[in-house]
Design a protein around this motif. Structure first.
Motif, PDB file in Angstrom:
ATOM      1  N   GLY A 119     -16.205  13.223 -35.294  1.00  0.00           N
ATOM      2  CA  GLY A 119     -15.201  13.146 -36.118  1.00  0.00           C
ATOM      3  C   GLY A 119     -15.096  12.271 -36.923  1.00  0.00           C
ATOM      4  O   GLY A 119     -13.942  11.765 -37.490  1.00  0.00           O
ATOM      5  N   THR A 120     -16.145  11.400 -37.411  1.00  0.00           N
ATOM      6  CA  THR A 120     -15.969  10.182 -38.368  1.00  0.00           C
ATOM      7  C   THR A 120     -17.175  10.430 -39.321  1.00  0.00           C
ATOM      8  O   THR A 120     -18.050  11.270 -39.104  1.00  0.00           O
ATOM      9  N   GLU A 121     -16.954   9.717 -40.216  1.00  0.00           N
ATOM     10  CA  GLU A 121     -17.781   9.646 -41.651  1.00  0.00           C
ATOM     11  C   GLU A 121     -19.072   9.068 -41.199  1.00  0.00           C
ATOM     12  O   GLU A 121     -20.297   9.300 -41.937  1.00  0.00           O
ATOM     13  N   ASP A 122     -18.991   8.025 -40.467  1.00  0.00           N
ATOM     14  CA  ASP A 122     -20.175   7.251 -39.971  1.00  0.00           C
ATOM     15  C   ASP A 122     -21.183   7.736 -38.671  1.00  0.00           C
ATOM     16  O   ASP A 122     -22.034   6.981 -38.418  1.00  0.00           O
ATOM     17  N   GLY A 123     -20.609   8.735 -37.941  1.00  0.00           N
ATOM     18  CA  GLY A 123     -21.228   9.021 -36.877  1.00  0.00           C
ATOM     19  C   GLY A 123     -21.069   8.124 -35.489  1.00  0.00           C
ATOM     20  O   GLY A 123     -21.285   8.038 -34.496  1.00  0.00           O
ATOM     21  N   PHE A 124     -19.961   7.084 -35.680  1.00  0.00           N
ATOM     22  CA  PHE A 124     -19.620   6.191 -34.812  1.00  0.00           C
ATOM     23  C   PHE A 124     -18.377   6.509 -34.184  1.00  0.00           C
ATOM     24  O   PHE A 124     -17.471   7.234 -34.568  1.00  0.00           O
ATOM     25  N   ALA A 125     -18.069   6.088 -32.923  1.00  0.00           N
ATOM     26  CA  ALA A 125     -17.021   6.528 -32.141  1.00  0.00           C
ATOM     27  C   ALA A 125     -15.666   5.897 -33.077  1.00  0.00           C
ATOM     28  O   ALA A 125     -15.623   4.847 -33.874  1.00  0.00           O
ATOM     29  N   LYS A 126     -14.411   6.653 -33.074  1.00  0.00           N
ATOM     30  CA  LYS A 126     -13.412   6.316 -33.587  1.00  0.00           C
ATOM     31  C   LYS A 126     -12.815   4.860 -33.051  1.00  0.00           C
ATOM     32  O   LYS A 126     -12.129   4.088 -33.784  1.00  0.00           O
ATOM     33  N   TYR A 127     -13.004   4.495 -31.838  1.00  0.00           N
ATOM     34  CA  TYR A 127     -12.541   3.326 -31.292  1.00  0.00           C
ATOM     35  C   TYR A 127     -13.494   2.742 -30.205  1.00  0.00           C
ATOM     36  O   TYR A 127     -14.364   3.442 -29.759  1.00  0.00           O
ATOM     37  N   PRO A 128     -13.696   1.380 -30.242  1.00  0.00           N
ATOM     38  CA  PRO A 128     -14.489   0.770 -29.240  1.00  0.00           C
ATOM     39  C   PRO A 128     -14.521   1.178 -28.009  1.00  0.00           C
ATOM     40  O   PRO A 128     -13.212   1.392 -27.427  1.00  0.00           O
ATOM     41  N   TYR A 129     -15.361   1.206 -27.226  1.00  0.00           N
ATOM     42  CA  TYR A 129     -15.432   1.347 -25.670  1.00  0.00           C
ATOM     43  C   TYR A 129     -14.935   0.098 -24.992  1.00  0.00           C
ATOM     44  O   TYR A 129     -15.728  -0.875 -24.815  1.00  0.00           O
ATOM     45  N   ILE A 130     -13.808  -0.027 -24.525  1.00  0.00           N
ATOM     46  CA  ILE A 130     -13.194  -1.185 -23.917  1.00  0.00           C
ATOM     47  C   ILE A 130     -13.328  -1.198 -22.430  1.00  0.00           C
ATOM     48  O   ILE A 130     -12.800   0.049 -21.596  1.00  0.00           O
ATOM     49  N   ARG A 131     -13.957  -2.018 -21.762  1.00  0.00           N
ATOM     50  CA  ARG A 131     -14.191  -2.109 -20.327  1.00  0.00           C
ATOM     51  C   ARG A 131     -13.269  -2.669 -19.462  1.00  0.00           C
ATOM     52  O   ARG A 131     -12.897  -2.362 -18.562  1.00  0.00           O
ATOM     53  N   GLU A 132     -12.524  -3.701 -20.186  1.00  0.00           N
ATOM     54  CA  GLU A 132     -11.529  -4.438 -19.562  1.00  0.00           C
ATOM     55  C   GLU A 132     -10.389  -5.076 -20.499  1.00  0.00           C
ATOM     56  O   GLU A 132     -10.466  -5.036 -21.516  1.00  0.00           O
ATOM     57  N   SER A 133      -9.281  -4.768 -19.472  1.00  0.00           N
ATOM     58  CA  SER A 133      -8.089  -4.954 -20.345  1.00  0.00           C
ATOM     59  C   SER A 133      -7.161  -6.174 -19.829  1.00  0.00           C
ATOM     60  O   SER A 133      -7.712  -6.861 -18.980  1.00  0.00           O
ATOM     61  N   ARG A 134      -6.394  -6.668 -20.617  1.00  0.00           N
ATOM     62  CA  ARG A 134      -5.232  -7.396 -19.838  1.00  0.00           C
ATOM     63  C   ARG A 134      -4.819  -6.559 -18.615  1.00  0.00           C
ATOM     64  O   ARG A 134      -4.683  -5.542 -18.458  1.00  0.00           O
ATOM     65  N   ARG A 135      -4.429  -7.390 -17.596  1.00  0.00           N
ATOM     66  CA  ARG A 135      -4.109  -6.967 -16.159  1.00  0.00           C
ATOM     67  C   ARG A 135      -2.848  -7.485 -15.852  1.00  0.00           C
ATOM     68  O   ARG A 135      -2.660  -8.686 -15.716  1.00  0.00           O
ATOM     69  N   ILE A 136      -1.823  -6.597 -15.468  1.00  0.00           N
ATOM     70  CA  ILE A 136      -0.473  -7.225 -14.819  1.00  0.00           C
ATOM     71  C   ILE A 136      -0.570  -8.022 -13.731  1.00  0.00           C
ATOM     72  O   ILE A 136      -1.556  -7.840 -12.640  1.00  0.00           O
ATOM     73  N   LYS A 137       0.215  -9.085 -13.305  1.00  0.00           N
ATOM     74  CA  LYS A 137       0.199  -9.752 -12.118  1.00  0.00           C
ATOM     75  C   LYS A 137       1.357  -8.880 -11.323  1.00  0.00           C
ATOM     76  O   LYS A 137       2.408  -8.547 -11.605  1.00  0.00           O
ATOM     77  N   ALA A 138       0.601  -8.414 -10.352  1.00  0.00           N
ATOM     78  CA  ALA A 138       1.047  -7.154  -9.653  1.00  0.00           C
ATOM     79  C   ALA A 138       1.623  -7.560  -8.230  1.00  0.00           C
ATOM     80  O   ALA A 138       1.341  -8.614  -7.757  1.00  0.00           O
ATOM     81  N   VAL A 139       2.643  -6.642  -7.737  1.00  0.00           N
ATOM     82  CA  VAL A 139       3.026  -6.914  -6.351  1.00  0.00           C
ATOM     83  C   VAL A 139       1.826  -6.995  -5.351  1.00  0.00           C
ATOM     84  O   VAL A 139       1.939  -7.753  -4.453  1.00  0.00           O
ATOM     85  N   TYR A 140       0.745  -6.049  -5.791  1.00  0.00           N
ATOM     86  CA  TYR A 140      -0.418  -6.352  -4.803  1.00  0.00           C
ATOM     87  C   TYR A 140      -1.476  -6.334  -5.929  1.00  0.00           C
ATOM     88  O   TYR A 140      -1.716  -5.359  -6.712  1.00  0.00           O
ATOM     89  N   THR A 141      -2.513  -7.116  -5.416  1.00  0.00           N
ATOM     90  CA  THR A 141      -3.581  -7.304  -6.418  1.00  0.00           C
ATOM     91  C   THR A 141      -4.917  -6.806  -5.511  1.00  0.00           C
ATOM     92  O   THR A 141      -5.126  -7.474  -4.486  1.00  0.00           O
ATOM     93  N   VAL A 142      -5.438  -5.800  -6.214  1.00  0.00           N
ATOM     94  CA  VAL A 142      -6.876  -5.443  -5.565  1.00  0.00           C
ATOM     95  C   VAL A 142      -8.057  -6.642  -5.753  1.00  0.00           C
ATOM     96  O   VAL A 142      -8.124  -6.918  -6.926  1.00  0.00           O
TER      97      VAL A 142
END
Length: 525
Positions: free
Chosen positions: A360-383
């Motif tokens: 669905g784009t003019e250039d054949g590329f994805a509309k958004y980059p594939y993100i593998r890692e995000s900011r992560r909350i400091k949580a009550v329990y961390t895996v």
């Protein structure tokens, strides 16, 4: 604008959070940066990474429904062969990355159909092309979130009872003052064998600009030479003995020995990358509807690891986004012009053609980059790694949580990071999703609904996959709804055994599997 639940980010987690809250009778506002809902499956163009039991169990019922609807869509709307129609486990692309490699546009259609009753009735309002720009808080509560229209600059202040961050990079967390971590933690902090010796918040996993191609034998669709091609053609990562643009990549099990690939299936048994993420196999289709198979190019060769795109200045962000797309363009140009053929002699595959319609784009590329890692909350329990690693758990098997809100399974798969360039692929037991990992240590009415839960960088490597993100979002939506309808906070739900049991019953009643079967030996899987 006002709603009971505000969901920022229209990826898989955001869609499912919105759907589950709407099913509970609440009004939802959902924002999305692009014009496609679906994140990893659609705007980022990544076929679903799944585990071996996915056809029978190990996911939510809505995820199973999605998979059934995808197959039904092809069988109802495409001129498939008789054998393909009769195949209960149809894999539209026959890609070897997934049992259900399919076109992003089909995923988009199916997701829109699943959400349609709630969008059409106004229960869910979707704001396309909006991203968060500001949050107002009072103590431990978010009062409002302001989102900005990417094209016009118009802003809308959104008021709600609960706010769910389902963005790909955890963009709401810093705006709302939520405690979070990024990049690599230290071994001293997490106790993980594969954590870094020293913490580095900017040492994040690589991201990828995916593109779609088909292959027309005898054709010539060579693109113009990319601006940065000369750089990428000669670039040798410090962790490799080969140029990045080659048929070789680092073997995570033996770094001194490279893994060899090629483009198409062959008699020598080398992995064929064109079929790896192939999303349309013309052998399924009667006639000449498609000119050739379609594949999504998301390989080690176009993972971008020279810098992050969040926690940096806007100039740095744009620099790395441009360079990542240049890397993918350079990979395509190299494939078309210089990639060696397995049989030797000839070089290049000019018949590779950018499929501009597929994404669905003019250039054949994805509309958004594939993100593998995000900011992560400091949580009550961390895996951490000890929760999932087969080696660390030994004969203890699956880590079962009293507060589980779902299940998933995948290797600890860390792609090369931006500073240390670490990467690994570690066997795991199937895992559960603890409610404690969805609870920020302080904030009371903000919940993560994507890859931003309480994991470490190491365990993010398995909790980031499609079915898990789906489950996280779905459970977060039900959590917000349960909290509103029972006038409790999410933290109280976990702390009070009666509320926890009632909430988990709600999840199970809505098809969310909380635990893995106990009568299956997963130690040899």
């Amino acid at each position: 604008m006002n709603a009971d639940v505000i969901v920022i980010g229209g990826g898989l987690g955001g869609c499912m959070a919105s759907l589950s809250a709407a099913k509970m009778g609440l009004n939802v506002i959902l924002t999305e940066e692009t014009d496609w809902l679906g994140g990893q499956l659609t705007s980022q163009a990544v076929p679903p990474d799944e585990h071996r039991w996915i056809e029978k169990f190990g996911c939510t019922e809505t995820y199973s429904e999605f998979r059934r609807r995808v197959r039904k869509y092809y069988k109802k709307n495409y001129p498939l062969t008789k054998a393909s129609i009769e195949n209960e486990f149809l894999n539209p692309g026959n890609g070897w990355v997934s049992r259900l490699a399919h076109e992003p546009k089909v995923a988009l259609k199916v997701l829109e159909d699943m959400l349609a009753p709630y969008i059409n009735s106004g229960r869910i309002q979707v704001l396309y092309h909006y991203r968060p720009v500001e949050a107002k808080t009072a103590g431990d509560l978010v009062e409002s979130l302001t989102v900005g229209q990417l094209h016009t600059g118009e802003t809308i202040e959104l008021f709600g009872i609960y706010f769910l961050d389902a963005t790909e990079c955890g963009d709401v967390l810093p705006m709302a003052g939520v405690e979070y971590v990024t990049g690599a933690e230290s071994k001293r902090l997490t106790g993980e064998p594969h954590a870094s010796e020293e913490a580095d918040p900017l040492d994040m996993q690589s991201f990828t600009y995916v593109f779609a191609v088909d292959y027309i034998e005898g054709g010539n669709f060579t693109i113009d030479k990319p601006e940065q091609y000369d750089f990428w053609k000669e670039f040798i990562p410090r962790f490799s003995k080969s140029t990045l643009l080659s048929w070789y990549s680092v073997n995570v099990d033996n770094p001194d020995r490279l893994r060899e690939f090629t483009l198409f299936p062959n008699s020598q048994g080398l992995p064929a990358l064109f079929t790896y993420r192939r999303i349309l196999d013309v052998n399924h289709i009667e006639g000449n509807l498609y000119e050739g198979d379609i594949s999504l190019i998301n390989w080690a060769q176009n993972d971008y690891f020279l810098g992050p795109i969040y926690e940096v200045s806007e100039d740095q962000r744009q620099k790395h986004l441009k360079a990542a797309k240049q890397l993918s363009l350079s990979l395509l140009y190299w494939l078309q012009t210089e990639a060696p053929h397995l049989e030797g002699g000839e070089k290049g595959f000019p018949g590779l053609r950018l499929c501009k319609d597929a994404l669905g784009t003019e250039d054949g590329f994805a509309k958004y980059p594939y993100i593998r890692e995000s900011r992560r909350i400091k949580a009550v329990y961390t895996v951490t790694e000890k929760d999932v690693s087969k080696k660390m758990r030994g004969n203890k098997g699956i880590c079962r949580y009293f507060d589980s809100v779902g299940v998933g399974s995948y290797h600890l798969d860390l792609h090369h990071t931006t500073v240390s360039h670490r990467n690994f692929y570690i066997p795991t037991y199937p895992y559960e999703i603890p409610l404690g990992a969805l609870l920020p240590i302080r904030m009371k009415n903000l919940l993560p609904a994507c890859k931003n839960i309480g994991t470490t960088q190491v365990t993010n490597g398995c909790y980031r996959l499609h079915p898990t993100e789906w489950n996280i979002g779905e459970s977060a939506g039900y959590l917000a709804a349960y909290s509103i309808l029972n006038q409790v906070t999410p933290h109280m739900v976990r702390e009070d055994p009666e509320h926890l049991q009632a909430y988990q019953n709600l999840l199970e009643d809505n098809g969310i599997q909380l635990h893995w079967p106990e009568d299956i030996d997963f130690s040899h899987s």
